[in-house]
Design an enzyme around this catalytic site. Structure first.
Site, PDB file in Angstrom:
ATOM      1  N   CYS A   1     -16.565 -19.839 -81.768  1.00  0.00           N
ATOM      2  CA  CYS A   1     -17.246 -21.043 -82.563  1.00  0.00           C
ATOM      3  C   CYS A   1     -17.977 -21.714 -81.604  1.00  0.00           C
ATOM      4  O   CYS A   1     -19.018 -22.415 -81.628  1.00  0.00           O
ATOM      5  CB  CYS A   1     -16.230 -22.293 -82.764  1.00  0.00           C
ATOM      6  SG  CYS A   1     -15.530 -21.953 -84.230  1.00  0.00           S
TER       7      CYS A   1
ATOM      8  N   HIS B   1     -21.207 -27.997 -82.918  1.00  0.00           N
ATOM      9  CA  HIS B   1     -20.038 -27.118 -84.212  1.00  0.00           C
ATOM     10  C   HIS B   1     -19.373 -27.726 -85.209  1.00  0.00           C
ATOM     11  O   HIS B   1     -18.918 -29.198 -85.089  1.00  0.00           O
ATOM     12  CB  HIS B   1     -19.524 -26.234 -83.236  1.00  0.00           C
ATOM     13  CG  HIS B   1     -18.647 -25.386 -84.065  1.00  0.00           C
ATOM     14  ND1 HIS B   1     -18.599 -25.417 -84.744  1.00  0.00           N
ATOM     15  CD2 HIS B   1     -16.834 -25.580 -84.119  1.00  0.00           C
ATOM     16  CE1 HIS B   1     -17.515 -24.065 -85.917  1.00  0.00           C
ATOM     17  NE2 HIS B   1     -16.200 -24.660 -84.925  1.00  0.00           N
TER      18      HIS B   1
ATOM     19  N   ASN C   1     -16.312 -25.049 -91.989  1.00  0.00           N
ATOM     20  CA  ASN C   1     -17.231 -24.285 -90.593  1.00  0.00           C
ATOM     21  C   ASN C   1     -16.967 -22.815 -90.774  1.00  0.00           C
ATOM     22  O   ASN C   1     -17.057 -22.244 -90.875  1.00  0.00           O
ATOM     23  CB  ASN C   1     -15.694 -24.486 -90.348  1.00  0.00           C
ATOM     24  CG  ASN C   1     -15.707 -24.401 -88.344  1.00  0.00           C
ATOM     25  OD1 ASN C   1     -16.558 -23.459 -88.112  1.00  0.00           O
ATOM     26  ND2 ASN C   1     -14.028 -24.147 -88.233  1.00  0.00           N
TER      27      ASN C   1
HETATM   28  O1  UT7 Z   1     -13.951 -24.024 -85.254  1.00  0.00           O
HETATM   29  C1  UT7 Z   1     -12.793 -24.299 -84.150  1.00  0.00           C
HETATM   30  C2  UT7 Z   1     -12.233 -25.518 -84.428  1.00  0.00           C
HETATM   31  N1  UT7 Z   1     -10.646 -25.670 -85.398  1.00  0.00           N
HETATM   32  C3  UT7 Z   1     -10.770 -26.678 -85.012  1.00  0.00           C
HETATM   33  O2  UT7 Z   1     -11.598 -27.621 -85.098  1.00  0.00           O
HETATM   34  C4  UT7 Z   1      -9.711 -27.155 -85.791  1.00  0.00           C
HETATM   35  C5  UT7 Z   1      -8.940 -28.556 -85.852  1.00  0.00           C
HETATM   36  N2  UT7 Z   1      -7.635 -28.730 -86.728  1.00  0.00           N
HETATM   37  C6  UT7 Z   1      -8.001 -29.593 -87.347  1.00  0.00           C
HETATM   38  O3  UT7 Z   1      -8.770 -30.037 -88.380  1.00  0.00           O
HETATM   39  C7  UT7 Z   1      -6.313 -29.801 -88.135  1.00  0.00           C
HETATM   40  O4  UT7 Z   1      -5.561 -29.663 -87.735  1.00  0.00           O
HETATM   41  C8  UT7 Z   1      -7.156 -29.564 -90.012  1.00  0.00           C
HETATM   42  C9  UT7 Z   1      -7.099 -29.763 -90.492  1.00  0.00           C
HETATM   43  C10 UT7 Z   1      -6.564 -28.048 -89.083  1.00  0.00           C
HETATM   44  C11 UT7 Z   1      -4.886 -29.658 -90.269  1.00  0.00           C
HETATM   45  O5  UT7 Z   1      -4.952 -31.023 -90.297  1.00  0.00           O
HETATM   46  P1  UT7 Z   1      -3.060 -31.977 -90.029  1.00  0.00           P
HETATM   47  O6  UT7 Z   1      -4.248 -32.977 -89.817  1.00  0.00           O
HETATM   48  O7  UT7 Z   1      -3.595 -31.167 -88.567  1.00  0.00           O
HETATM   49  O8  UT7 Z   1      -2.417 -30.962 -90.908  1.00  0.00           O
HETATM   50  P2  UT7 Z   1      -1.565 -30.401 -90.713  1.00  0.00           P
HETATM   51  O9  UT7 Z   1      -1.017 -28.392 -89.743  1.00  0.00           O
HETATM   52  O10 UT7 Z   1      -0.454 -31.337 -89.314  1.00  0.00           O
HETATM   53  O11 UT7 Z   1       0.155 -30.088 -91.344  1.00  0.00           O
HETATM   54  C12 UT7 Z   1      -0.141 -31.588 -92.642  1.00  0.00           C
HETATM   55  C13 UT7 Z   1       0.366 -31.692 -93.395  1.00  0.00           C
HETATM   56  C14 UT7 Z   1       2.061 -30.272 -93.788  1.00  0.00           C
HETATM   57  O12 UT7 Z   1       3.054 -30.489 -94.554  1.00  0.00           O
HETATM   58  P3  UT7 Z   1       4.339 -31.349 -94.191  1.00  0.00           P
HETATM   59  O13 UT7 Z   1       4.868 -30.160 -93.224  1.00  0.00           O
HETATM   60  O14 UT7 Z   1       3.712 -32.621 -93.251  1.00  0.00           O
HETATM   61  O15 UT7 Z   1       4.926 -31.807 -95.098  1.00  0.00           O
HETATM   62  C15 UT7 Z   1       0.944 -29.059 -94.359  1.00  0.00           C
HETATM   63  O16 UT7 Z   1       2.349 -28.029 -94.969  1.00  0.00           O
HETATM   64  O17 UT7 Z   1      -0.534 -30.972 -94.699  1.00  0.00           O
HETATM   65  C16 UT7 Z   1      -0.167 -29.516 -95.227  1.00  0.00           C
HETATM   66  N3  UT7 Z   1      -1.019 -28.978 -95.640  1.00  0.00           N
HETATM   67  C17 UT7 Z   1      -2.135 -29.168 -96.570  1.00  0.00           C
HETATM   68  N4  UT7 Z   1      -2.089 -29.633 -97.591  1.00  0.00           N
HETATM   69  C18 UT7 Z   1      -2.387 -29.159 -98.427  1.00  0.00           C
HETATM   70  C19 UT7 Z   1      -1.716 -27.991 -94.236  1.00  0.00           C
HETATM   71  N5  UT7 Z   1      -2.981 -27.869 -94.658  1.00  0.00           N
HETATM   72  C20 UT7 Z   1      -3.086 -27.629 -96.581  1.00  0.00           C
HETATM   73  C21 UT7 Z   1      -3.477 -28.049 -97.356  1.00  0.00           C
HETATM   74  N6  UT7 Z   1      -3.924 -28.829 -98.157  1.00  0.00           N
HETATM   75  N7  UT7 Z   1      -4.871 -26.929 -96.836  1.00  0.00           N
END
Ligand code: UT7
Length: 333
Positions: A114, A260, A290
């Site tokens: 990125c 970014h 992204n």
């Molecule tokens: O460009 C490169 C750099 N990348 C970034 O900067 C990304 C940085 N990270 C983020 O933006 C966030 O971590 C995400 C948006 C990717 C994810 O958000 P989060 O709040 O960290 O979600 P998580 O991975 O902790 O997951 C929370 C919950 C989980 O369910 P449980 O275990 O709480 O029941 C996941 O299974 O959300 C669930 N989940 C989803 N649900 C619906 C994860 N992805 C999805 C999805 N749709 N797409």
């Protein structure tokens, strides 16, 4: 003294719009979850047989060159950032060079994820300031839709990424008032596996690309989203401040910030830390997701088209991503 200046910007995004609701056909997710966590409403996916990584980059480059009043013949060097090249090797820069009929001109393929575009811009800036080249084409291009895991197992990354390309023409100038002021690059390999794709790696017991590797998910993106998020919000602020301090500016001096496009929540956090208005921060993640190395040049090109970047503006570019890498550039437009 010779400096460098951006004299043309261009971008290309595929026509195919994929909404959050479209994604629900393949995985268990929802428009509400994606918008709330990332800000993304839709992204573009390339059309097989029409778009390639290098053809998108060439389209963006042609537009940037036209706006600079140049042709491919005028370019001395290509610096091309991508993590999704058309071939394992040689890199897509070679293919774009062939497409633009720039035979014999040197090309660089870089990754840096990125932060790829800011790294590429810095490379071009150093070449121009040293006097080695006068005109560089700096490109970021990605096709991510073909390798993301669109099943529920891959939903935490699949919903984020999109395809597209952006390009900047960077030229030598003697004018100290309109130029790239400085670039700042960082990396920390201790976090390499917090956002990575393992295959096709070379350091393997057998041949790369076996069925087992595919079944074990070796070709999929692995991301510790939380770790990435926490580091991103710290590093964005740090590297922006580094650029401001190096040039004797404060956050309030910035006219336009082009971050970014990782996550709208990250951009909003950085915006608030800097005390900037929503109008001053360029966000198009809602429409394009992204696009990794392409995200900054696409956002910058759009902002320029819309008249949001004007002559004399202090423009800051900032990135964070896999590696980890983070980088910034401060530009007096
Ligand atoms: O460009 C490169 C750099 N990348 C970034 O900067 C990304 C940085 N990270 C983020 O933006 C966030 O971590 C995400 C948006 C990717 C994810 O958000 P989060 O709040 O960290 O979600 P998580 O991975 O902790 O997951 C929370 C919950 C989980 O369910 P449980 O275990 O709480 O029941 C996941 O299974 O959300 C669930 N989940 C989803 N649900 C619906 C994860 N992805 C999805 C999805 N749709 N797409």
């Amino acid at each position: 003294m010779t400096f460098s200046r951006i004299t043309g910007l261009g971008y290309y995004v595929p026509e195919n719009i994929v909404t959050n609701n479209d994604l629900t056909k393949w995985m268990d997710t929802s428009d509400e979850w994606i918008q709330e966590r990332t800000g993304i409403k839709e992204r573009r996916y390339f059309e097989y047989g029409k778009d390639t990584n290098y053809s998108m980059a060439a389209a963006a480059s042609r537009q940037a060159l036209e706006r600079a009043g140049l042709t491919p013949d005028d370019v001395d060097v290509i610096v091309y950032a991508t993590i999704t090249p058309d071939y394992f090797f040689p890199g897509s820069a070679f293919l774009m060079q062939r497409e633009l009929r720039m035979d014999g001109k040197p090309v660089f393929d870089i990754r840096q994820q990125c932060s790829g575009f800011v790294y590429a811009l810095s490379i071009a800036d150093q070449f121009i300031k040293s006097g080695m080249y006068k005109t560089a084409l700096v490109v970021g291009s990605e096709i991510q839709s073909s390798w993301i895991d669109k099943s529920t197992a891959g939903r935490n990354t699949a919903v984020i990424f999109g395809d597209g390309a952006g390009a900047a023409v960077v030229q030598a100038t003697q004018d100290p008032n309109h130029r790239i002021l400085s670039t700042h690059l960082h990396a920390d390999g201790r976090f390499a596996e917090d956002l990575f794709v393992r295959e096709p790696g070379s350091s393997r017991a057998g041949r790369t690309a076996t069925t087992e590797m595919i079944e074990e998910g070796g070709f999929n993106v692995h991301m510790n989203g939380n770790t990435v998020f926490k580091h991103a919000i710290v590093r964005f602020g740090e590297v922006i401040n580094e650029a401001l301090e190096a040039n004797g500016f404060q956050a309030s001096d910035v006219n336009v910030l082009v971050p970014h496009q990782a996550n709208i929540r990250i951009s909003d956090y950085v915006r608030q830390q800097m005390g900037l208005s929503e109008e001053q921060v360029v966000n198009n993640i809602q429409r394009f997701g992204n696009t990794t190395a392409a995200s900054i040049p696409i956002a910058m090109a759009e902002a320029w088209e819309e008249g949001r970047i004007k002559e004399g503006d202090l423009v800051c570019l900032a990135a964070f991503g896999s590696g980890f890498t983070w980088a910034s550039a401060l530009i007096k437009w």
